[in-house]
Design an enzyme around this catalytic site. Sequence first.
Site, short mmCIF file in Angstrom:
data_model
loop_
_atom_site.label_atom_id
_atom_site.label_comp_id
_atom_site.label_asym_id
_atom_site.label_seq_id
_atom_site.Cartn_x
_atom_site.Cartn_y
_atom_site.Cartn_z
N ARG A 90 24.48 49.59 -32.73
CA ARG A 90 23.05 49.72 -32.30
C ARG A 90 22.45 48.12 -32.00
NH1 ARG A 90 19.31 49.80 -37.51
NH2 ARG A 90 21.26 50.62 -38.22
N TYR A 147 25.62 48.97 -37.06
CA TYR A 147 25.15 47.92 -36.30
C TYR A 147 25.84 47.30 -35.16
CZ TYR A 147 21.92 46.37 -39.87
OH TYR A 147 20.79 46.30 -41.09
N TYR A 187 29.77 -6.04 -17.11
CA TYR A 187 30.95 -5.30 -17.80
C TYR A 187 31.88 -4.93 -16.92
CZ TYR A 187 33.18 -2.09 -20.80
OH TYR A 187 34.08 -1.32 -21.46
N ASN A 239 35.74 5.97 -16.55
CA ASN A 239 34.41 6.36 -17.07
C ASN A 239 33.82 7.69 -16.58
OD1 ASN A 239 33.14 5.11 -19.01
ND2 ASN A 239 33.26 3.20 -17.99
N GLU A 288 32.49 1.32 -30.04
CA GLU A 288 32.16 2.62 -29.51
C GLU A 288 32.26 3.39 -30.87
OE1 GLU A 288 35.44 3.32 -26.94
OE2 GLU A 288 34.60 1.83 -25.55
N PHE A 299 28.05 8.02 -20.06
CA PHE A 299 29.43 8.61 -20.07
C PHE A 299 29.60 9.39 -21.35
CE2 PHE A 299 29.39 4.28 -21.60
CZ PHE A 299 29.36 4.62 -23.02
N HIS A 340 45.12 2.69 -20.55
CA HIS A 340 44.28 3.80 -21.04
C HIS A 340 45.01 5.47 -20.78
CE1 HIS A 340 41.19 0.93 -21.23
NE2 HIS A 340 40.60 1.76 -21.93
#
Length: 526
Positions: A287, A284, A58, A200, A417, A332, A88
């Site tokens: 405290r 609170y 791949y 990646n 994906e 990844f 990309h």
Amino acid sequence: MVSKSKKFLFGQEHLTAGIALALVRGEITGEIPEESRTKLRASQKMVHVIVEQGHPVYGINTGFGPLCTTSISKEETKILQSNILKSHAVGVGPAIDTEIAKLMLVLKLHSLAKGYSGIAETTMDRILWHLENDVIPMVPSQGSVGASGDLAPLAHLFLPLIGLGKVAHKEEVLDTSTFFKKEGLKALELGPKEGLALINGTQFIAAHAVAVIEKMQACLAQADIIGAMMIEGLQGSIKPFYNELHVLRPFKGNIHVAKRVKRLLKGSEIMEAHIDCERVQDPYSLRCIPQVHGASRNAWLHLKELLETELNAVTDNPVIFEEDLTISGGNFHGQPLAMALDYVCLASSELGNISDRRIYLALEGNSPGVPKLLMEDTGINSGYMILQYTAAALASENKGLCFPASADSIPTSLGQEDHVSMGSISGRKALQVIENVEKILAIELLTAAQAFEFRKPLKSGILLDEIHKEVRKVVAFAEEDRVFAKDIEIGIELIRSKFLISIIEETRKKKNISLETPYSEEFEKY
């Protein structure tokens, strides 16, 4: 922290958030040692053998994502790698801060230098050159789904390697081609697997996590200090900070916060003056500082632990072990950090939430000697009333940002994906929330300093008195209304510059005051 004289060895030494920031800020330098270079050469050789043999692996001799069954010829393997950077690089939105982009370079260098990615030495040397010469790629902030790694941001980060994209240098943003022409540089030709190795990984998420870790730690430390000032101003009790109470519920963060606040209140005349008062317990927001600040600190500790694992991990795909052992896995995937960043996002929001409640408490006028709205002459003056509006708006905005990005997943890559982390959104969102918390803490600092003033001539402990004195040098006591926006801006800068921490450290050293863990060491050691 690595000493300033030492070089960090990429691929060999243990990387922490503090070391990564020191590399980015030029406090230390980094190099790719010979041991790492040997691994790089061996890994690259394995990739070339795979290409020659033609067995499908791949991203080396196949297409990407849903095109993983499409074979790529030996001659086209190099074109494939430059094309992946181009295709990309689809990020949108404003560019991330250059420091975060530099962090991405540091983190990528360290991961690739481990020698499991088939990257060339020449490519690594060029990435290191960008870092050393402060020539930083411009990276859009939006477009990553957090698996298969931070594809779009990393593609933009490495476009300059092939002469494309934009870079920032000396406060100027230039097209890479223009910059290369000026500097006499040439674009690189990527070899098989290199483009995929570059994009990646989780470096966008992890770089944001480093920034989150640093900013949140500063907020946590300063929230304890400001909270202690508010306890003094409103005559709160020291008893909720006794160790005897917290050993019965020994969460690490709670114990740390209780010790910190108790130490800050040590030797206080203000505390002694109301030790026999009839008030049984505080609200609170005073405290429960150890429990609330402590829970946020526990979340910070959790992210810090996970981040150190990620900073020293290989998040590439496929991972090259031997010529006949390449594994297409899911290292990844950003889920480990995405979920922790969402947790820290909530934890940071809560730090701001309780801070806003203390601001409101200070304005009520229910503490002896402290006037309503922190000003004697009100009516004609509104006092600190409207500062709390701003704190409330910021706290509410943070609550809206707390929906966990990692709870969502939209399938991508035509279903290949089919579960993604959205961790990039988790990181950006956490940073946004923390920056809002810085503003809320700035407002609390102003109100705490004002309330503190009404306790004079009594003194607090050495550390808090010194902080109040230094704050008063830049923000005056308010006897009447003024443009408080200016005060808030000064307060924000004090918080962002870690001013309160530096005053504590200077005073501690000058007065020889011992602390179990000095503030300056807390980021790395605690």
